[in-house]
Motif scaffolding. Sequence first.
Motif, PDB file in Angstrom:
ATOM      1  N   GLU A  77     -15.036  -5.128  -1.612  1.00  0.00           N
ATOM      2  CA  GLU A  77     -14.828  -3.821  -2.246  1.00  0.00           C
ATOM      3  C   GLU A  77     -15.371  -3.902  -3.667  1.00  0.00           C
ATOM      4  O   GLU A  77     -15.159  -4.900  -4.354  1.00  0.00           O
ATOM      5  CB  GLU A  77     -13.340  -3.487  -2.324  1.00  0.00           C
ATOM      6  CG  GLU A  77     -12.690  -3.179  -1.000  1.00  0.00           C
ATOM      7  CD  GLU A  77     -11.201  -2.966  -1.149  1.00  0.00           C
ATOM      8  OE1 GLU A  77     -10.731  -1.843  -0.897  1.00  0.00           O
ATOM      9  OE2 GLU A  77     -10.501  -3.929  -1.524  1.00  0.00           O
ATOM     10  N   ALA A 105     -13.010  -0.503  -6.798  1.00  0.00           N
ATOM     11  CA  ALA A 105     -11.870   0.147  -6.151  1.00  0.00           C
ATOM     12  C   ALA A 105     -10.875   0.714  -7.157  1.00  0.00           C
ATOM     13  O   ALA A 105     -10.011   1.505  -6.793  1.00  0.00           O
ATOM     14  CB  ALA A 105     -11.171  -0.832  -5.219  1.00  0.00           C
ATOM     15  N   VAL A 123     -13.342   7.558   6.854  1.00  0.00           N
ATOM     16  CA  VAL A 123     -12.039   7.177   6.316  1.00  0.00           C
ATOM     17  C   VAL A 123     -11.220   8.445   6.102  1.00  0.00           C
ATOM     18  O   VAL A 123     -11.717   9.421   5.530  1.00  0.00           O
ATOM     19  CB  VAL A 123     -12.148   6.432   4.972  1.00  0.00           C
ATOM     20  CG1 VAL A 123     -10.754   6.051   4.470  1.00  0.00           C
ATOM     21  CG2 VAL A 123     -13.012   5.191   5.099  1.00  0.00           C
ATOM     22  N   SER A 183      -7.686   9.616   4.280  1.00  0.00           N
ATOM     23  CA  SER A 183      -6.594   9.245   3.376  1.00  0.00           C
ATOM     24  C   SER A 183      -5.633  10.423   3.321  1.00  0.00           C
ATOM     25  O   SER A 183      -6.055  11.534   3.004  1.00  0.00           O
ATOM     26  CB  SER A 183      -7.121   8.950   1.975  1.00  0.00           C
ATOM     27  OG  SER A 183      -8.001   7.860   1.995  1.00  0.00           O
ATOM     28  N   SER A 237     -11.913  11.369   3.536  1.00  0.00           N
ATOM     29  CA  SER A 237     -12.287  10.952   2.185  1.00  0.00           C
ATOM     30  C   SER A 237     -13.654  10.279   2.147  1.00  0.00           C
ATOM     31  O   SER A 237     -14.326  10.284   1.122  1.00  0.00           O
ATOM     32  CB  SER A 237     -11.231  10.005   1.593  1.00  0.00           C
ATOM     33  OG  SER A 237     -11.101   8.844   2.390  1.00  0.00           O
ATOM     34  N   ALA A 239      -3.642   4.057   0.397  1.00  0.00           N
ATOM     35  CA  ALA A 239      -4.789   4.945   0.270  1.00  0.00           C
ATOM     36  C   ALA A 239      -4.918   5.278  -1.206  1.00  0.00           C
ATOM     37  O   ALA A 239      -3.969   5.155  -1.968  1.00  0.00           O
ATOM     38  CB  ALA A 239      -4.596   6.193   1.111  1.00  0.00           C
ATOM     39  N   GLY A 240      -6.102   5.718  -1.609  1.00  0.00           N
ATOM     40  CA  GLY A 240      -6.289   6.058  -3.010  1.00  0.00           C
ATOM     41  C   GLY A 240      -6.880   4.910  -3.786  1.00  0.00           C
ATOM     42  O   GLY A 240      -7.654   4.129  -3.273  1.00  0.00           O
ATOM     43  N   THR A 241      -6.487   4.772  -5.053  1.00  0.00           N
ATOM     44  CA  THR A 241      -7.096   3.752  -5.906  1.00  0.00           C
ATOM     45  C   THR A 241      -6.599   2.368  -5.531  1.00  0.00           C
ATOM     46  O   THR A 241      -5.554   2.204  -4.918  1.00  0.00           O
ATOM     47  CB  THR A 241      -6.784   4.005  -7.388  1.00  0.00           C
ATOM     48  OG1 THR A 241      -5.358   4.032  -7.535  1.00  0.00           O
ATOM     49  CG2 THR A 241      -7.369   5.322  -7.852  1.00  0.00           C
ATOM     50  N   GLY A 242      -7.382   1.381  -5.926  1.00  0.00           N
ATOM     51  CA  GLY A 242      -7.007   0.009  -5.626  1.00  0.00           C
ATOM     52  C   GLY A 242      -7.522  -0.425  -4.271  1.00  0.00           C
ATOM     53  O   GLY A 242      -8.141   0.340  -3.539  1.00  0.00           O
ATOM     54  N   THR A 243      -7.262  -1.644  -3.945  1.00  0.00           N
ATOM     55  CA  THR A 243      -7.758  -2.190  -2.685  1.00  0.00           C
ATOM     56  C   THR A 243      -7.124  -1.502  -1.480  1.00  0.00           C
ATOM     57  O   THR A 243      -5.984  -1.055  -1.543  1.00  0.00           O
ATOM     58  CB  THR A 243      -7.514  -3.705  -2.596  1.00  0.00           C
ATOM     59  OG1 THR A 243      -7.994  -4.167  -1.332  1.00  0.00           O
ATOM     60  CG2 THR A 243      -6.039  -4.038  -2.694  1.00  0.00           C
ATOM     61  N   VAL A 244      -7.893  -1.429  -0.394  1.00  0.00           N
ATOM     62  CA  VAL A 244      -7.336  -0.856   0.825  1.00  0.00           C
ATOM     63  C   VAL A 244      -6.294  -1.780   1.437  1.00  0.00           C
ATOM     64  O   VAL A 244      -5.504  -1.367   2.269  1.00  0.00           O
ATOM     65  CB  VAL A 244      -8.442  -0.565   1.870  1.00  0.00           C
ATOM     66  CG1 VAL A 244      -9.434   0.445   1.306  1.00  0.00           C
ATOM     67  CG2 VAL A 244      -9.149  -1.834   2.296  1.00  0.00           C
ATOM     68  N   GLY A 245      -6.324  -3.069   1.031  1.00  0.00           N
ATOM     69  CA  GLY A 245      -5.355  -3.999   1.578  1.00  0.00           C
ATOM     70  C   GLY A 245      -5.718  -4.411   2.993  1.00  0.00           C
ATOM     71  O   GLY A 245      -6.863  -4.300   3.422  1.00  0.00           O
TER      72      GLY A 245
END
Lengths: 113, 116
Positions: free
Chosen positions: A91, A94, B48, B50, B55, B97-103
């Motif tokens: 990523e 992000a 994707v 979200s 999104s 979902a949203g900011t940051g890693t999708v995990g």
Amino acid sequence: QQPVQSPQAVILREGEDAVINCSSSKALYSVHWYRQKHGEAPVFLMILLKGGEQKGHEKISASFNEKKQQSSLYLTASQLSYSGTYFCGTECGAEKGNTPLVFGKGTRLSVIA
Amino acid sequence: DTEVTQTPKHLVMGMTNKKSLKCEQHMGHRAMYWYKQKAKKPPELMFVYSYEKLSINESVPSRFSPECPNSSLLNLHLHALQPEDSALYLCASSQKAGTGTVGELFFGEGSRLTVL
């Protein structure tokens, strides 16, 4: 942009170690590692966030060098069950919102008795 | 329940047919994905969702039409496909979902599509 994985394929005997590398030309926010066995879905192994951390789970661990935009997956004392295709996913950016997780082409690992 | 369920497992269709692939998760995940995977290739992201809204659309041809009826369901409607669309279609979900890693992505076993 697709990360680059190496090697493309590796054959190990049980008990041997292996390293799989993943690199990107873009600044990375995170690196993900998945394993996919033939005919099955990819299974999550671990995720590393920027900050240069190292993670481990039993005999599989990984490192993330943020400056070099590289990650390595370490498999020690390999077992037959480690066979499969390993994908790194990356990523970028992000922090600003959902960015797609892009997978590398994969490394096919075969462990033989 | 940590499963993502996809149906059907196998689908054969002609180029003039209309069919749908279905995906379901009951983990309360807020993001759902469609990936396409050809043999010996990595999964390629298609769409994707979200919070039930589209999104990301990775420039997928309009003959593929995604739909997210609710937070647990994701469909992929297929119409006028080409033989080169034959592939394994994987659905996945993630908690965030949203900011940051999708995990962590939880993948279903996939729907193997053959277009004749």
